[in-house]
Scaffold this motif. Structure first.
Motif, PDB file in Angstrom:
ATOM      1  N   ALA A 203      16.311 -52.870  -6.635  1.00 46.24           N
ATOM      2  CA  ALA A 203      15.534 -52.665  -5.413  1.00 46.24           C
ATOM      3  C   ALA A 203      14.192 -53.380  -5.449  1.00 46.24           C
ATOM      4  CB  ALA A 203      15.321 -51.171  -5.182  1.00 46.24           C
ATOM      5  N   GLY A 204      13.911 -54.077  -6.560  1.00 49.18           N
ATOM      6  CA  GLY A 204      12.642 -54.778  -6.686  1.00 49.18           C
ATOM      7  C   GLY A 204      11.474 -53.875  -7.018  1.00 49.18           C
ATOM      8  N   GLU A 205      11.760 -52.664  -7.488  1.00 47.30           N
ATOM      9  CA  GLU A 205      10.703 -51.700  -7.794  1.00 47.30           C
ATOM     10  C   GLU A 205      10.285 -51.840  -9.262  1.00 47.30           C
ATOM     11  OE1 GLU A 205      12.602 -48.063  -6.686  1.00 47.30           O
ATOM     12  OE2 GLU A 205      12.608 -48.558  -4.555  1.00 47.30           O
ATOM     13  N   PHE A 206       9.713 -52.976  -9.586  1.00 42.50           N
ATOM     14  CA  PHE A 206       9.429 -53.280 -10.987  1.00 42.50           C
ATOM     15  C   PHE A 206       8.265 -52.466 -11.533  1.00 42.50           C
ATOM     16  CE2 PHE A 206      11.443 -57.128  -9.190  1.00 42.50           C
ATOM     17  CZ  PHE A 206      12.641 -57.033  -9.885  1.00 42.50           C
ATOM     18  N   SER A 207       7.373 -52.020 -10.678  1.00 34.80           N
ATOM     19  CA  SER A 207       6.305 -51.137 -11.146  1.00 34.80           C
ATOM     20  C   SER A 207       6.885 -49.800 -11.589  1.00 34.80           C
ATOM     21  CB  SER A 207       5.253 -50.933 -10.058  1.00 34.80           C
ATOM     22  OG  SER A 207       5.822 -50.334  -8.898  1.00 34.80           O
ATOM     23  N   ALA A 208       7.937 -49.340 -10.907  1.00 36.88           N
ATOM     24  CA  ALA A 208       8.601 -48.100 -11.310  1.00 36.88           C
ATOM     25  C   ALA A 208       9.327 -48.294 -12.638  1.00 36.88           C
ATOM     26  CB  ALA A 208       9.581 -47.644 -10.234  1.00 36.88           C
ATOM     27  N   VAL A 209       9.939 -49.451 -12.817  1.00 38.36           N
ATOM     28  CA  VAL A 209      10.592 -49.754 -14.090  1.00 38.36           C
ATOM     29  C   VAL A 209       9.558 -49.744 -15.217  1.00 38.36           C
ATOM     30  CG1 VAL A 209      11.846 -51.508 -15.400  1.00 38.36           C
ATOM     31  CG2 VAL A 209      12.448 -51.074 -13.007  1.00 38.36           C
ATOM     32  N   GLU A 210       8.427 -50.384 -14.981  1.00 41.80           N
ATOM     33  CA  GLU A 210       7.371 -50.416 -15.997  1.00 41.80           C
ATOM     34  C   GLU A 210       6.871 -49.010 -16.319  1.00 41.80           C
ATOM     35  OE1 GLU A 210       2.815 -52.072 -16.575  1.00 41.80           O
ATOM     36  OE2 GLU A 210       4.155 -53.151 -15.218  1.00 41.80           O
ATOM     37  N   ALA A 211       6.678 -48.192 -15.293  1.00 40.46           N
ATOM     38  CA  ALA A 211       6.191 -46.831 -15.509  1.00 40.46           C
ATOM     39  C   ALA A 211       7.195 -46.001 -16.311  1.00 40.46           C
ATOM     40  CB  ALA A 211       5.898 -46.161 -14.173  1.00 40.46           C
ATOM     41  N   ASP A 212       8.466 -46.198 -16.050  1.00 44.99           N
ATOM     42  CA  ASP A 212       9.527 -45.495 -16.776  1.00 44.99           C
ATOM     43  C   ASP A 212       9.474 -45.847 -18.258  1.00 44.99           C
ATOM     44  OD1 ASP A 212      11.922 -43.855 -16.804  1.00 44.99           O
ATOM     45  OD2 ASP A 212      13.101 -45.696 -16.939  1.00 44.99           O
ATOM     46  N   ILE A 213       9.366 -47.131 -18.541  1.00 39.79           N
ATOM     47  CA  ILE A 213       9.283 -47.581 -19.933  1.00 39.79           C
ATOM     48  C   ILE A 213       8.010 -47.068 -20.583  1.00 39.79           C
ATOM     49  CG2 ILE A 213       9.182 -49.595 -21.455  1.00 39.79           C
ATOM     50  CD1 ILE A 213      10.668 -51.126 -19.127  1.00 39.79           C
ATOM     51  N   ALA A 214       6.903 -47.123 -19.851  1.00 40.90           N
ATOM     52  CA  ALA A 214       5.619 -46.684 -20.392  1.00 40.90           C
ATOM     53  C   ALA A 214       5.641 -45.197 -20.749  1.00 40.90           C
ATOM     54  CB  ALA A 214       4.508 -46.970 -19.388  1.00 40.90           C
ATOM     55  N   ALA A 215       6.375 -44.403 -19.975  1.00 41.40           N
ATOM     56  CA  ALA A 215       6.475 -42.972 -20.272  1.00 41.40           C
ATOM     57  C   ALA A 215       7.152 -42.740 -21.613  1.00 41.40           C
ATOM     58  CB  ALA A 215       7.229 -42.255 -19.162  1.00 41.40           C
ATOM     59  N   VAL A 216       8.197 -43.502 -21.887  1.00 42.93           N
ATOM     60  CA  VAL A 216       8.885 -43.379 -23.174  1.00 42.93           C
ATOM     61  C   VAL A 216       8.009 -43.917 -24.296  1.00 42.93           C
ATOM     62  CG1 VAL A 216      10.930 -44.035 -24.497  1.00 42.93           C
ATOM     63  CG2 VAL A 216      11.146 -43.462 -22.071  1.00 42.93           C
ATOM     64  N   ARG A 217       7.345 -45.029 -24.044  1.00 45.44           N
ATOM     65  CA  ARG A 217       6.447 -45.589 -25.056  1.00 45.44           C
ATOM     66  C   ARG A 217       5.357 -44.594 -25.447  1.00 45.44           C
ATOM     67  NH1 ARG A 217       6.578 -49.435 -28.831  1.00 45.44           N
ATOM     68  NH2 ARG A 217       6.921 -47.369 -29.704  1.00 45.44           N
TER      69      ARG A 217
END
Length: 236
Positions: A106-120
Motif C-alpha cells: 500500500a506504500g505505507e513505508f513509514s508504518a513498515v519502519e515503525a513496525d520494525i522499530a518497535a521490535v528493535r
C-alpha cells in the motif's frame, strides 16, 4: 568469507541458518536439527518460538535464531515486540521478523519502519534483528523502500523470504537489489528455495551474507549442476 574465490562447502555452511519451521516440528526434530547443525558447522539454527529454550552442544558456537510474526507478518507491532523479547529471554540470539507486507504494497513505508522499530526497541543490540520482506511479492521500488525502512529502523539484516509464500522465495535479482540498497551497512539473507551449492554460490555472488536453508546436508553435498533455478518454492 573471501568473495574473490568460489566459496567452499565449509564457507557456505559457516553462513547458514540451519532451519526448521514446519508446523509439525517436535522437540525431537529440533534436537536432531541442533545435532546436524553442529556436525555440519552451520552458523546457527533457526526455529519457531515455541521450541525455546534449546540446549546446544558445549563448544559448538551455534547461534539461535527465532522467527517473529511468522509467516504472515499480520500481527500488531506490540505482539511482534513481545514475541521477540520473549524469545530473547528464552535464549534467542537473533530474531527474524516478518514485515506487514500489505503495508508495503500500500506504500505505507513509514508504518513498515515503525513496525520494525518497535521490535528493535524490544530487542536491542547485541540481539541481531533480521527483517523478512517477502521479496517475491514486492516490486523493485517496494524492495528498495522496505530495505531503506529496515535500515532506518535499526535492523541488522534484510531477508528475502519466509519460504512459505506461494509467490516464491529468493531470487538473485532481489538479493542483488537489496544488497545494493543497504550498501554493506546491513547484511542480506537469502532464504526460500536455497537447495544446492550452485544456488548458494549464486546468492553469495549477488550479495547474500547469510543463507536460510532447511536441507543443509543435501545442499553441501550437492553438485554444481543441481538447483539451477534462480527461485523456488518453500524449502522450509
Amino acid at each position: 568469507m573471501n568473495h574473490e574465490t568460489e566459496p567452499t562447502p565449509a564457507d557456505v555452511a559457516g553462513i547458514v541458518d540451519h532451519t526448521l519451521l514446519k508446523p509439525e516440528a517436535t522437540r525431537a526434530h529440533v534436537d536432531a536439527l541442533i545435532a546436524e547443525a553442529a556436525d555440519l558447522g552451520t552458523y546457527s539454527i533457526c526455529v519457531s518460538p515455541s521450541m525455546l529454550p534449546v540446549t546446544l552442544p558445549e563448544g559448538s558456537g551455534l547461534k539461535v535464531a527465532v522467527v517473529c510474526g511468522f509467516p504472515s507478518g499480520k500481527h500488531t507491532s506490540a505482539v511482534k515486540a513481545f514475541e521477540a523479547a520473549e524469545s530473547v529471554r528464552l535464549g534467542a540470539d537473533e530474531i527474524d521478523m516478518v514485515i506487514d507486507v500489505g503495508a508495503a504494497k500500500a506504500g505505507e513505508f513509514s508504518a513498515v519502519e515503525a513496525d520494525i522499530a518497535a521490535v528493535r526497541a524490544a530487542v536491542p543490540a547485541p540481539t541481531v534483528l533480521k527483517v523478512i520482506i517477502e521479496s517475491a511479492v514486492l516490486t523493485d521500488d517496494e524492495i528498495v523502500a522496505v530495505s531503506k525502512a529496515a535500515e532506518a529502523a535499526g535492523a541488522d539484516f534484510v531477508k528475502t523470504s519466509t519460504g512459505f509464500h506461494p509467490a516464491g522465495g529468493a531470487t538473485e535479482h532481489a538479493v542483488a537489489l537489496m544488497a545494493q540498497t543497504v550498501g554493506g551497512r546491513l547484511g542480506v539473507k537469502a532464504s526460500g528455495g536455497v537447495r544446492s551449492l550452485a544456488d548458494a554460490r549464486r546468492y553469495i555472488a549477488a550479495g547474500a551474507t547469510r543463507l536460510g536453508v532447511s536441507g543443509t546436508r543435501a545442499l553441501l553435498a550437492s553438485g554444481d549442476d543441481a538447483g539451477a533455478g534462480t527461485s523456488a518454492s518453500s524449502s522450509y
